[in-house]
Design a protein around this motif. Structure first.
Motif, short mmCIF file in Angstrom:
data_model
loop_
_atom_site.label_atom_id
_atom_site.label_comp_id
_atom_site.label_asym_id
_atom_site.label_seq_id
_atom_site.Cartn_x
_atom_site.Cartn_y
_atom_site.Cartn_z
N LEU A 1 -20.37 -32.21 3.98
CA LEU A 1 -19.75 -33.22 4.84
C LEU A 1 -18.61 -33.94 4.13
CD1 LEU A 1 -23.02 -34.68 6.35
CD2 LEU A 1 -21.27 -33.40 7.57
N GLY A 2 -18.22 -33.43 2.96
CA GLY A 2 -17.08 -34.01 2.25
C GLY A 2 -17.39 -35.32 1.57
N ALA A 3 -18.61 -35.47 1.10
CA ALA A 3 -18.98 -36.72 0.44
C ALA A 3 -19.76 -36.42 -0.83
CB ALA A 3 -19.81 -37.59 1.36
N HIS A 4 -19.83 -37.41 -1.71
CA HIS A 4 -20.65 -37.23 -2.91
C HIS A 4 -22.11 -37.51 -2.56
CE1 HIS A 4 -22.55 -38.60 -6.72
NE2 HIS A 4 -21.91 -37.54 -7.18
N THR A 5 -22.32 -38.52 -1.75
CA THR A 5 -23.67 -38.87 -1.31
C THR A 5 -23.62 -39.13 0.18
OG1 THR A 5 -23.92 -40.03 -3.39
CG2 THR A 5 -25.60 -40.46 -1.72
N ILE A 6 -24.65 -38.70 0.89
CA ILE A 6 -24.75 -39.13 2.28
C ILE A 6 -26.04 -39.92 2.45
CG2 ILE A 6 -23.34 -37.33 3.35
CD1 ILE A 6 -25.97 -35.86 4.00
N GLY A 7 -25.99 -40.84 3.40
CA GLY A 7 -27.17 -41.66 3.66
C GLY A 7 -27.58 -41.57 5.11
N VAL A 8 -28.88 -41.44 5.35
CA VAL A 8 -29.40 -41.41 6.72
C VAL A 8 -30.57 -42.38 6.80
CG1 VAL A 8 -30.28 -39.97 8.58
CG2 VAL A 8 -28.89 -38.94 6.79
N ARG A 9 -30.53 -43.28 7.74
CA ARG A 9 -31.65 -44.22 7.88
C ARG A 9 -32.86 -43.49 8.44
NH1 ARG A 9 -30.25 -49.11 6.50
NH2 ARG A 9 -28.09 -49.77 6.73
N PRO A 10 -34.06 -43.91 8.08
CA PRO A 10 -35.29 -43.24 8.55
C PRO A 10 -35.36 -43.18 10.07
CG PRO A 10 -35.80 -44.76 6.79
CD PRO A 10 -34.35 -44.96 7.10
N GLU A 11 -34.79 -44.19 10.74
CA GLU A 11 -34.88 -44.18 12.20
C GLU A 11 -33.87 -43.22 12.84
OE1 GLU A 11 -34.66 -46.64 10.09
OE2 GLU A 11 -33.62 -48.40 10.87
N HIS A 12 -32.98 -42.63 12.04
CA HIS A 12 -31.99 -41.72 12.60
C HIS A 12 -32.29 -40.26 12.28
CE1 HIS A 12 -29.19 -45.42 12.38
NE2 HIS A 12 -29.80 -45.34 13.56
N LEU A 13 -33.56 -40.00 11.94
CA LEU A 13 -33.98 -38.61 11.70
C LEU A 13 -34.95 -38.23 12.82
CD1 LEU A 13 -34.65 -38.68 7.86
CD2 LEU A 13 -33.08 -37.14 9.01
#
Lengths: 290, 333
Positions: B250-262
């Motif tokens: 996704l073109g990033a070093h780190t990605i973050g996903v909140r638990p409610e968005h899985l």
């Protein structure tokens, strides 16, 4: 754990020490009471006989007794006043962060470690002596006539000596009490607009009340029986100007060899000490509750 | 009547710079929460504003006036301490009246103001008690009463709820928010609890190591965290961070996903994994899932899930809710 058996065992096990302590107290007290009703003079051995309350009536009507009673109370109150007020002030100073705090605190505490006879002699010969004393030197260098402390104001001199000894004790107790004051309370008072004086009066002093009570109670116990300082400085004199009850009992027993009279004096002293204790507990003991 | 501006305020204890330099503007009537892990300088910052600590550098402006060198009492602020700092030998009445007495108000005026404050806080029945005869929540209210009675231009709260039990904390949280609505006075509130920050604040200031990481409304911080620190700190359970090839895709070093968005599916999905521990809260369930490719992820699902320990499942993130971060942890937008 507190079954019937264990309680009985506990009683049995503490019994020896309780009995010993009880005897330790009751035998001297009983003998003193017994002697106080005898004519018992060490210069006339073998002539002891029952005289009823004669010793008491002599002791209590002796003009020296009233002088001694007044002096005892004057010493207690005078020393308490100096040590409590001075102790609070010294504690406030010692609470400030300064360089060399440890050494300063040690120096302040030092007088308490000096034994009473020694400190009284130091005061007598090095400070209050009208010829060689430091205080006399200060006065003469200011062009004044030196004050002969122990001859003209003996009671005041003794109060100063005793107060000097007890000041470290009260300062130390009050310092620890002051340090236990919650820092956030001080800050809250500061935010509430209380200046240094108001903070002292409304926050610190009430916080110190319990420690002050302890200081007063403990010191009173010891101050009622001040003896060594009087013996090595004034010998109760001039006249009876610096004689307290403890010294009067000593003079009766070991200077006049009147054991019966001294025993009566001792019992009177016990009664007086109890009266003082009751008054103290009534007045300030309430702050120790809860 | 209660704006506070910090201009390059710094604080150092000896060599140690606790707060290097902070700029912040707090508008009149705002409820601002300073939040951050312990040791981040949030309490120090509050004490600098209160005047209990002297700023090493910079200026503090209260109502437009330079208050940097004013003593605490002259700043027109009042503070509620973590330990409440009630005066133990005074009755509740005397505690609340103390600031007024120090201000030298006449007796009848003090009585009237104390009565009003006590009525606001439901303390009227307790006015003659001593602090130790009160429960934790009541003590808290007395401390607040002592603060509001002076009608300060702003209130400062230093972790006021941390000594209360969980149920009382929720109740006091509501009461403080309610009080803010009633009085409309500026409030600055320090806490390490992001739930308190999210629920109470108009504006959250996230602090880390004496620096401001991000300032914004609770939802702004939740939706658009500026950096990895804020992303990890705001939101409960914590945001999942994924590094490596999945992030690079996704073109990033780190990605973050909140638990409610899985989203959990029985098969398929972007990532697959096995179900680990499930924490059932009744309304929600937190699943800890050991994935094959991206490490352990926390997932928030509804309360009624029928998944067992060891089940194989698939996970799909909500593509619109993926946060991307560069090498330095800054958000890529």
């Amino acid at each position: 754990m507190a079954t019937k058996n264990s309680r009985a065992a506990a009683r049995l096990l503490v019994a020896p020490s309780v009995i010993l302590l009880f005897l330790w107290m009751i035998v001297p007290l009983g003998l003193t009471i017994y002697f106080s009703f005898l004519r018992y003079n060490l210069l006339m051995p073998g002539t002891e006989e029952w005289v009823g309350v004669l010793n008491y009536s002599y002791f209590l009507t002796d003009p020296a007794f009233f002088a001694a009673l007044f002096n005892t109370l004057a010493i207690v109150l005078g020393v308490l006043l100096i040590t409590v007020v001075g102790g609070v002030l010294i504690a406030l100073l010692l609470d400030q962060p300064i360089w060399g705090q440890g050494i300063v605190r040690l120096l302040v505490l030092a007088p308490f470690f000096v034994m009473p006879t020694v400190s009284a002699l130091v005061w007598k010969n090095m400070f209050m002596n009208p010829v060689n004393g430091l205080l006399a030197w200060v006065q003469t260098s200011l062009g004044m006539a030196p004050h002969d402390w122990l001859a003209t104001t003996p009671l005041f001199a003794i109060i100063i000596i005793v107060a000097w000894q007890w000041l470290p004790f009260s300062a130390l107790i009050l310092l620890t009490a002051l340090q236990s004051l919650d820092e956030e309370q001080r800050e809250a008072a500061e935010l509430d607009g209380a200046g240094p004086v108001s903070r002292f009066v409304y926050i610190m002093l009430p916080h110190l009340s319990r420690a002050i009570t302890v200081v007063i109670l403990i010191q009173t116990i010891f101050l009622l029986s001040v003896f060594a300082e009087i013996l090595v400085t004034t010998n109760g004199g001039p006249g009876t100007e610096s004689t307290n009850i403890a010294y009067l009992v000593y003079a009766q027993a070991l200077l006049q060899f009147d054991v019966g009279g001294a025993s009566a004096g001792g019992i009177v002293a016990v009664v007086l000490a109890n009266i003082v204790a009751i008054f103290l507990m009534r007045m300030i003991g309430r702050t120790l509750e809860t | 009547m209660g704006s506070i501006v910090l201009r390059q305020v710094g604080k150092a204890f000896g060599e140690l710079a606790v707060i290097p330099s902070i700029d912040l503007e707090i508008a009149d009537g705002e409820f601002v929460v300073f939040v951050g892990p312990s040791g981040c300088g949030k309490s120090t910052l509050l004490r600098l504003i209160a005047g209990l600590e002297d700023a090493t550098s910079g200026h503090i402006l209260i109502n437009g006036q330079d208050a940097t060198d004013l003593p605490p009492a002259k700043r027109g602020l009042s503070m509620v301490f973590q330990s409440y700092a009630l005066y133990p030998h005074m009755s509740v009445r005397a505690n609340i009246a103390f600031p007024l007495k120090m201000a030298g108000l006449p007796k009848h005026e003090i009585d009237a103001k104390v009565a009003t404050a006590a009525a606001t806080l439901n303390l009227t029945d307790y006015l003659d008690r001593k602090p130790k005869q009160l429960s934790g929540g009541q003590r808290q209210r007395v401390a607040i009463g002592r603060a509001i009675v002076r009608q300060p231009s702003a209130f400062l709260f230093d972790e006021p709820l941390s000594n209360l039990d969980a149920a009382l904390r929720v109740q006091m949280r509501l009461e403080i928010s309610e009080l803010h609505q009633q009085l409309g006075t500026t409030m600055i509130y320090v806490t390490h609890d992001q739930v308190e920050a999210m629920t109470m604040a108009d504006k959250i200031v996230v602090l880390n190591r004496g620096n401001i990481e991000q300032v914004g409304s609770p939802l702004e911080l939740y939706r658009h965290p500026d950096n990895l620190f804020v992303a990890g700190f705001i939101g409960s359970p914590k945001m999942n961070f994924i590094t490596g090839p999945e992030a690079a895709r996704l073109g990033a070093h780190t990605i973050g996903v909140r638990p409610e968005h899985l989203r959990v599916t029985t098969d398929g999905g972007l990532w697959s994994g096995t179900v680990g521990v499930a924490e059932h809260l009744g309304s929600d369930t937190f699943l800890h899932i050991q994935t094959d490719t991206v490490g352990t992820l926390t997932v928030r699902t509804s309360g009624e899930v029928s998944l067992n320990h060891g089940d194989h499942i698939g996970l799909t993130p909500d593509a619109a809710a993926i946060h991307r971060y560069d090498q330095k942890g800054k958000a890529i937008r």
